[in-house]
Design a protein around this motif. Structure first.
Motif, PDB file in Angstrom:
ATOM      1  N   VAL A 128       0.883  -1.249  -0.214  1.00 25.96           N
ATOM      2  CA  VAL A 128       0.011   0.027   0.095  1.00 25.96           C
ATOM      3  C   VAL A 128       0.793   1.382   0.030  1.00 25.96           C
ATOM      4  CG1 VAL A 128      -0.267   0.397   2.396  1.00 25.96           C
ATOM      5  CG2 VAL A 128      -2.316   0.982   0.773  1.00 25.96           C
ATOM      6  N   VAL A 129       2.096   1.149   0.589  1.00 28.12           N
ATOM      7  CA  VAL A 129       2.939   2.533   0.729  1.00 28.12           C
ATOM      8  C   VAL A 129       3.430   2.441  -0.858  1.00 28.12           C
ATOM      9  CG1 VAL A 129       5.097   3.474   1.817  1.00 28.12           C
ATOM     10  CG2 VAL A 129       3.275   2.513   3.189  1.00 28.12           C
ATOM     11  N   MET A 130       3.808   1.653  -1.556  1.00 24.68           N
ATOM     12  CA  MET A 130       4.109   1.605  -2.721  1.00 24.68           C
ATOM     13  C   MET A 130       3.157   2.283  -3.644  1.00 24.68           C
ATOM     14  SD  MET A 130       6.436   0.943  -5.292  1.00 24.68           S
ATOM     15  CE  MET A 130       7.564  -0.417  -5.262  1.00 24.68           C
ATOM     16  N   LYS A 131       2.016   1.999  -3.541  1.00 26.86           N
ATOM     17  CA  LYS A 131       0.831   2.339  -4.257  1.00 26.86           C
ATOM     18  C   LYS A 131       0.420   4.086  -3.858  1.00 26.86           C
ATOM     19  CE  LYS A 131      -2.304  -1.539  -4.465  1.00 26.86           C
ATOM     20  NZ  LYS A 131      -2.971  -1.497  -5.814  1.00 26.86           N
ATOM     21  N   LEU A 132       0.599   4.186  -2.604  1.00 29.14           N
ATOM     22  CA  LEU A 132       0.259   5.653  -2.086  1.00 29.14           C
ATOM     23  C   LEU A 132       1.439   6.638  -2.709  1.00 29.14           C
ATOM     24  CD1 LEU A 132      -1.021   4.903   1.321  1.00 29.14           C
ATOM     25  CD2 LEU A 132      -2.242   6.012  -0.505  1.00 29.14           C
ATOM     26  N   LEU A 133       2.748   6.282  -2.589  1.00 25.53           N
ATOM     27  CA  LEU A 133       3.548   6.955  -3.053  1.00 25.53           C
ATOM     28  C   LEU A 133       3.856   6.964  -4.334  1.00 25.53           C
ATOM     29  CD1 LEU A 133       6.746   5.647  -0.608  1.00 25.53           C
ATOM     30  CD2 LEU A 133       5.527   7.693  -0.437  1.00 25.53           C
ATOM     31  N   ASN A 134       3.348   6.295  -5.413  1.00 24.68           N
ATOM     32  CA  ASN A 134       3.289   6.348  -6.857  1.00 24.68           C
ATOM     33  C   ASN A 134       2.047   7.357  -7.060  1.00 24.68           C
ATOM     34  OD1 ASN A 134       5.330   4.677  -7.622  1.00 24.68           O
ATOM     35  ND2 ASN A 134       4.274   2.827  -7.476  1.00 24.68           N
ATOM     36  N   ILE A 135       1.008   7.377  -6.372  1.00 27.36           N
ATOM     37  CA  ILE A 135      -0.106   8.265  -6.667  1.00 27.36           C
ATOM     38  C   ILE A 135       0.210   9.328  -6.382  1.00 27.36           C
ATOM     39  CG2 ILE A 135      -2.359   8.654  -5.987  1.00 27.36           C
ATOM     40  CD1 ILE A 135      -2.890   5.553  -5.182  1.00 27.36           C
ATOM     41  N   VAL A 136       0.801   9.782  -5.241  1.00 26.26           N
ATOM     42  CA  VAL A 136       1.078  10.921  -4.800  1.00 26.26           C
ATOM     43  C   VAL A 136       2.418  11.674  -5.198  1.00 26.26           C
ATOM     44  CG1 VAL A 136       1.432  12.437  -2.534  1.00 26.26           C
ATOM     45  CG2 VAL A 136      -0.355  10.663  -2.450  1.00 26.26           C
ATOM     46  N   SER A 137       3.361  10.998  -5.480  1.00 31.54           N
ATOM     47  CA  SER A 137       4.829  11.437  -5.824  1.00 31.54           C
ATOM     48  C   SER A 137       5.059  12.515  -4.935  1.00 31.54           C
ATOM     49  CB  SER A 137       4.781  11.800  -7.291  1.00 31.54           C
ATOM     50  OG  SER A 137       4.597  10.674  -8.279  1.00 31.54           O
ATOM     51  N   PRO A 138       5.261  12.447  -3.567  1.00 32.06           N
ATOM     52  CA  PRO A 138       5.574  13.388  -2.905  1.00 32.06           C
ATOM     53  C   PRO A 138       7.065  13.616  -3.004  1.00 32.06           C
ATOM     54  CG  PRO A 138       5.370  11.465  -1.591  1.00 32.06           C
ATOM     55  CD  PRO A 138       4.847  10.888  -3.013  1.00 32.06           C
ATOM     56  N   THR A 139       7.552  14.752  -2.465  1.00 29.79           N
ATOM     57  CA  THR A 139       9.091  15.464  -2.307  1.00 29.79           C
ATOM     58  C   THR A 139       9.276  14.721  -1.067  1.00 29.79           C
ATOM     59  OG1 THR A 139       8.074  17.538  -2.912  1.00 29.79           O
ATOM     60  CG2 THR A 139      10.524  17.056  -2.521  1.00 29.79           C
ATOM     61  N   LYS A 140       8.643  14.672   0.068  1.00 30.27           N
ATOM     62  CA  LYS A 140       8.780  14.223   1.279  1.00 30.27           C
ATOM     63  C   LYS A 140       7.976  13.367   1.779  1.00 30.27           C
ATOM     64  CE  LYS A 140      12.327  17.661   2.536  1.00 30.27           C
ATOM     65  NZ  LYS A 140      12.696  18.589   3.408  1.00 30.27           N
ATOM     66  N   ILE A 154      10.126   0.184   5.010  1.00 25.34           N
ATOM     67  CA  ILE A 154       9.827   1.145   3.765  1.00 25.34           C
ATOM     68  C   ILE A 154      11.318   1.932   3.438  1.00 25.34           C
ATOM     69  CG2 ILE A 154       8.709   3.494   3.425  1.00 25.34           C
ATOM     70  CD1 ILE A 154       6.379   2.274   5.609  1.00 25.34           C
ATOM     71  N   SER A 155      12.007   2.049   4.385  1.00 23.92           N
ATOM     72  CA  SER A 155      13.192   2.699   3.947  1.00 23.92           C
ATOM     73  C   SER A 155      14.196   1.966   2.945  1.00 23.92           C
ATOM     74  CB  SER A 155      14.083   3.113   5.181  1.00 23.92           C
ATOM     75  OG  SER A 155      13.498   3.956   6.049  1.00 23.92           O
ATOM     76  N   GLN A 156      13.960   0.403   3.293  1.00 20.93           N
ATOM     77  CA  GLN A 156      14.859  -0.497   2.400  1.00 20.93           C
ATOM     78  C   GLN A 156      13.949  -0.443   1.029  1.00 20.93           C
ATOM     79  OE1 GLN A 156      15.163  -4.581   3.812  1.00 20.93           O
ATOM     80  NE2 GLN A 156      16.235  -5.152   1.812  1.00 20.93           N
ATOM     81  N   MET A 157      12.692  -0.746   1.028  1.00 21.36           N
ATOM     82  CA  MET A 157      11.881  -0.576  -0.429  1.00 21.36           C
ATOM     83  C   MET A 157      12.313   0.633  -1.110  1.00 21.36           C
ATOM     84  SD  MET A 157       7.935  -0.646  -0.924  1.00 21.36           S
ATOM     85  CE  MET A 157       7.153   1.013  -0.408  1.00 21.36           C
ATOM     86  N   VAL A 158      12.382   1.801  -0.409  1.00 22.57           N
ATOM     87  CA  VAL A 158      12.511   2.853  -1.118  1.00 22.57           C
ATOM     88  C   VAL A 158      13.991   2.968  -1.998  1.00 22.57           C
ATOM     89  CG1 VAL A 158      13.055   5.446  -1.200  1.00 22.57           C
ATOM     90  CG2 VAL A 158      10.901   4.538  -0.147  1.00 22.57           C
ATOM     91  N   ARG A 159      15.055   2.305  -1.251  1.00 20.74           N
ATOM     92  CA  ARG A 159      16.206   2.223  -1.381  1.00 20.74           C
ATOM     93  C   ARG A 159      16.527   1.210  -2.572  1.00 20.74           C
ATOM     94  NH1 ARG A 159      18.276   0.833   3.232  1.00 20.74           N
ATOM     95  NH2 ARG A 159      18.646  -1.285   2.730  1.00 20.74           N
ATOM     96  N   ASN A 160      15.730   0.012  -2.597  1.00 20.61           N
ATOM     97  CA  ASN A 160      15.657  -1.340  -3.542  1.00 20.61           C
ATOM     98  C   ASN A 160      15.086  -1.011  -4.615  1.00 20.61           C
ATOM     99  OD1 ASN A 160      15.467  -3.977  -0.851  1.00 20.61           O
ATOM    100  ND2 ASN A 160      17.184  -2.589  -1.435  1.00 20.61           N
ATOM    101  N   PHE A 161      13.930   0.011  -4.858  1.00 14.67           N
ATOM    102  CA  PHE A 161      13.332   0.336  -5.817  1.00 14.67           C
ATOM    103  C   PHE A 161      13.823   1.797  -6.369  1.00 14.67           C
ATOM    104  CE2 PHE A 161      10.703  -3.251  -4.290  1.00 14.67           C
ATOM    105  CZ  PHE A 161      10.421  -4.061  -5.394  1.00 14.67           C
ATOM    106  N   HIS A 162      14.713   2.274  -5.973  1.00 14.41           N
ATOM    107  CA  HIS A 162      15.513   3.319  -6.421  1.00 14.41           C
ATOM    108  C   HIS A 162      14.230   4.596  -6.526  1.00 14.41           C
ATOM    109  CE1 HIS A 162      18.820   1.283  -7.302  1.00 14.41           C
ATOM    110  NE2 HIS A 162      18.329   0.369  -7.567  1.00 14.41           N
ATOM    111  N   MET A 163      13.501   4.546  -5.500  1.00 13.03           N
ATOM    112  CA  MET A 163      12.261   5.431  -5.558  1.00 13.03           C
ATOM    113  C   MET A 163      12.834   6.831  -5.143  1.00 13.03           C
ATOM    114  SD  MET A 163       9.628   3.006  -3.739  1.00 13.03           S
ATOM    115  CE  MET A 163       8.002   3.895  -3.829  1.00 13.03           C
ATOM    116  N   LYS A 164      12.272   8.065  -5.720  1.00 13.02           N
ATOM    117  CA  LYS A 164      13.080   9.412  -5.689  1.00 13.02           C
ATOM    118  C   LYS A 164      12.521   9.930  -4.143  1.00 13.02           C
ATOM    119  CE  LYS A 164      13.691  10.792 -10.036  1.00 13.02           C
ATOM    120  NZ  LYS A 164      12.631  11.198 -11.290  1.00 13.02           N
ATOM    121  N   VAL A 165      11.538   9.512  -3.603  1.00 15.95           N
ATOM    122  CA  VAL A 165      11.098  10.358  -2.305  1.00 15.95           C
ATOM    123  C   VAL A 165      12.020  10.368  -1.186  1.00 15.95           C
ATOM    124  CG1 VAL A 165       9.853   8.236  -1.388  1.00 15.95           C
ATOM    125  CG2 VAL A 165       9.191  10.351  -0.816  1.00 15.95           C
ATOM    126  N   GLU A 166      12.057  11.375  -0.422  1.00 17.96           N
ATOM    127  CA  GLU A 166      12.936  11.347   0.811  1.00 17.96           C
ATOM    128  C   GLU A 166      12.105  11.011   2.077  1.00 17.96           C
ATOM    129  OE1 GLU A 166      15.064  14.893   3.701  1.00 17.96           O
ATOM    130  OE2 GLU A 166      14.705  15.279   1.579  1.00 17.96           O
TER     131      GLU A 166
END
Ligand code: AMP
Length: 230
Positions: A128-140, A154-166
């Motif tokens: 769900v966090v992956m979905k929400l981050l893709n829907i919103v594309s937040p800066t932070k 979640i921090s590991q997911m953001v790192r492993n999938f090279h997601m841009k959010v902080e």
């Protein structure tokens, strides 16, 4: 404040957005813990979004999905007063279709601690966090350290999938006596609340001992168990 229900509507609204976007994902029944995240987001960003979604895929069979507290009217007021611009309030059918691709938490880190008691819980959280981050594309995006394992995964997911959010992690907000604020605290009767308080007391005890230089984990565990004893 605008209330948006579907991912499509929200993505259309944000399509040409150039301002910095702060995002606080929640399951609602907002308290001062959530508010600390919301206030920090509003301080840091030009456009601020809160989501309220009780995500069914992170609840196991027999858990409290059907009775999870719903306080939408109060939540709406809290967000509005705090300066939130958009409240995203989707329904299950807006977020999921049948037989979907899922994010799977790592074998070890997703299945120890809380994950050992709730196998599969973190797959639902990460999905769900992956979905929400893709829907919103937040800066932070703002998460509480109270849910430490969730934050770490979640921090590991953001790192492993090279997601841009902080990711901005924030401290746990507690009652005066030390109990961490939680939407689920309303379930506790007097005796259970007393028992729950022992968790923070035992952590405090361990912290004191570590500061005193006592680093033997077996001894620390023994002292913590003494505090936790009924
Ligand atoms: P929830 O609504 O329980 O899914 O929580 C939404 C966000 O608020 C998560 O990032 C939680 O870690 C955070 N949160 C919940 N309780 C607290 C608290 N007492 N202090 C700080 N953050 C919290």
């Amino acid at each position: 404040m605008t209330i948006i229900q579907t991912p499509q509507e929200l993505q259309d609204l944000l399509k040409n957005e150039t301002r910095s976007i702060g995002f606080v994902p929640t399951m609602g029944a907002l308290h001062h813990g959530h508010l600390s995240l919301i206030e920090r987001s509003v301080k840091d960003n030009e456009l601020n979004i809160v989501s309220i979604f009780v995500n069914p895929t992170q609840f196991l069979e027999g858990e409290d999905l059907d009775k999870y507290p719903n306080k939408f009217d109060a939540d709406e007021k809290i967000c509005e007063l705090a300066g939130i611009d958009i409240l995203f309030y989707p329904k299950k059918e807006d977020m999921y279709e049948d037989d979907e691709i899922k994010v799977i938490s790592p074998n070890i880190r997703g299945y120890v601690l809380e994950g050992a008691m709730r196998p599969g819980h973190f797959d639902g959280v990460l999905t769900v966090v992956m979905k929400l981050l893709n829907i919103v594309s937040p800066t932070k995006v703002y998460f509480g350290k109270k849910d430490a394992q969730q934050l770490s995964l979640i921090s590991q997911m953001v790192r492993n999938f090279h997601m841009k959010v902080e990711i901005v992690p924030l401290e746990t907000v507690r009652e005066d006596d030390g109990l961490a604020l939680s939407s689920r605290n309303v379930y506790l009767d007097k005796t259970q609340r007393k028992q729950a308080l022992k968790i923070s007391s035992s952590l405090k005890k361990a912290t004191q001992l570590v500061i005193q230089g006592k680093l033997n984990t077996k001894d620390l565990q023994k002292e913590m168990l003494k505090v936790l004893a009924p």
